[in-house]
Design a protein around this motif. Sequence first.
Motif, PDB file in Angstrom:
ATOM      1  N   CYS A  56       0.860  -1.179   0.000  1.00 25.52           N
ATOM      2  CA  CYS A  56       0.000   0.000   0.000  1.00 25.52           C
ATOM      3  C   CYS A  56       0.898   1.231   0.000  1.00 25.52           C
ATOM      4  O   CYS A  56       2.003   1.199   0.531  1.00 25.52           O
ATOM      5  CB  CYS A  56      -0.878   0.025   1.244  1.00 25.52           C
ATOM      6  N   VAL A  57       0.426   2.309  -0.595  1.00 25.49           N
ATOM      7  CA  VAL A  57       1.195   3.548  -0.579  1.00 25.49           C
ATOM      8  C   VAL A  57       1.051   4.181   0.798  1.00 25.49           C
ATOM      9  O   VAL A  57      -0.051   4.322   1.320  1.00 25.49           O
ATOM     10  CB  VAL A  57       0.708   4.519  -1.676  1.00 25.49           C
ATOM     11  N   ARG A  58       2.188   4.544   1.384  1.00 24.54           N
ATOM     12  CA  ARG A  58       2.208   5.159   2.714  1.00 24.54           C
ATOM     13  C   ARG A  58       2.733   6.585   2.562  1.00 24.54           C
ATOM     14  O   ARG A  58       3.772   6.814   1.955  1.00 24.54           O
ATOM     15  CB  ARG A  58       3.118   4.348   3.635  1.00 24.54           C
ATOM     16  N   VAL A  59       2.010   7.548   3.131  1.00 30.12           N
ATOM     17  CA  VAL A  59       2.415   8.948   3.088  1.00 30.12           C
ATOM     18  C   VAL A  59       2.642   9.416   4.531  1.00 30.12           C
ATOM     19  O   VAL A  59       1.743   9.353   5.358  1.00 30.12           O
ATOM     20  CB  VAL A  59       1.354   9.834   2.403  1.00 30.12           C
ATOM     21  N   MET A  60       3.861   9.853   4.791  1.00 31.05           N
ATOM     22  CA  MET A  60       4.255  10.299   6.124  1.00 31.05           C
ATOM     23  C   MET A  60       4.882  11.691   5.980  1.00 31.05           C
ATOM     24  O   MET A  60       5.173  12.127   4.876  1.00 31.05           O
ATOM     25  CB  MET A  60       5.271   9.320   6.713  1.00 31.05           C
ATOM     26  N   TRP A  61       5.116  12.349   7.108  1.00 31.69           N
ATOM     27  CA  TRP A  61       5.754  13.660   7.029  1.00 31.69           C
ATOM     28  C   TRP A  61       6.635  13.904   8.248  1.00 31.69           C
ATOM     29  O   TRP A  61       6.501  13.267   9.282  1.00 31.69           O
ATOM     30  CB  TRP A  61       4.728  14.769   6.849  1.00 31.69           C
ATOM     31  N   ALA A  62       7.556  14.848   8.056  1.00 33.29           N
ATOM     32  CA  ALA A  62       8.483  15.255   9.103  1.00 33.29           C
ATOM     33  C   ALA A  62       8.741  16.749   8.934  1.00 33.29           C
ATOM     34  O   ALA A  62       8.355  17.359   7.937  1.00 33.29           O
ATOM     35  CB  ALA A  62       9.791  14.480   9.001  1.00 33.29           C
ATOM     36  N   TYR A  63       9.416  17.310   9.898  1.00 33.77           N
ATOM     37  CA  TYR A  63       9.799  18.719   9.847  1.00 33.77           C
ATOM     38  C   TYR A  63      11.293  18.771  10.107  1.00 33.77           C
ATOM     39  O   TYR A  63      11.765  18.316  11.150  1.00 33.77           O
ATOM     40  CB  TYR A  63       9.030  19.505  10.909  1.00 33.77           C
ATOM     41  N   GLY A  64      12.043  19.248   9.124  1.00 29.60           N
ATOM     42  CA  GLY A  64      13.482  19.279   9.284  1.00 29.60           C
ATOM     43  C   GLY A  64      14.181  19.867   8.077  1.00 29.60           C
ATOM     44  O   GLY A  64      13.555  20.482   7.212  1.00 29.60           O
ATOM     45  N   ARG A  65      15.473  19.638   8.010  1.00 24.71           N
ATOM     46  CA  ARG A  65      16.284  20.138   6.896  1.00 24.71           C
ATOM     47  C   ARG A  65      16.128  19.227   5.682  1.00 24.71           C
ATOM     48  O   ARG A  65      16.148  18.016   5.807  1.00 24.71           O
ATOM     49  CB  ARG A  65      17.752  20.204   7.314  1.00 24.71           C
ATOM     50  N   TRP A  66      15.982  19.820   4.517  1.00 29.86           N
ATOM     51  CA  TRP A  66      15.839  19.083   3.267  1.00 29.86           C
ATOM     52  C   TRP A  66      17.030  18.153   3.053  1.00 29.86           C
ATOM     53  O   TRP A  66      16.876  17.024   2.627  1.00 29.86           O
ATOM     54  CB  TRP A  66      15.668  20.063   2.110  1.00 29.86           C
ATOM     55  N   ALA A  67      18.221  18.616   3.399  1.00 25.18           N
ATOM     56  CA  ALA A  67      19.429  17.804   3.227  1.00 25.18           C
ATOM     57  C   ALA A  67      19.388  16.540   4.089  1.00 25.18           C
ATOM     58  O   ALA A  67      20.066  15.560   3.784  1.00 25.18           O
ATOM     59  CB  ALA A  67      20.670  18.629   3.561  1.00 25.18           C
TER      60      ALA A  67
END
Length: 87
Positions: A56-67
């Motif tokens: 299944c496609v899983r979509v998650m997120w975080a907050y941080g530096r792109w690098a």
Amino acid sequence: MKVQIDCYGFEASSTSFQRRKLEAYLVKNDGGIIYECFGNGDPRPIHRIDHDPDECVRVMWAYGRWADAEDLTYIPINETMNIEKED
């Protein structure tokens, strides 16, 4: 000061909080895992799209530096996060 944000970085006090979707600013594919960021600041919201063990496609997120996108700790896309914000 701690503030609550949604997966696009909108603060809980904003009229856009959990109501507005943004277009991706940058997208990269790292071995089948797709990372999208929204805005050019650092830190910033980053979405991770991959497949779970059941394909299944899983979509998650975080907050941080792109690098650091590959090394961040991700939470489900529909959850909010408390972050430290400079005054």
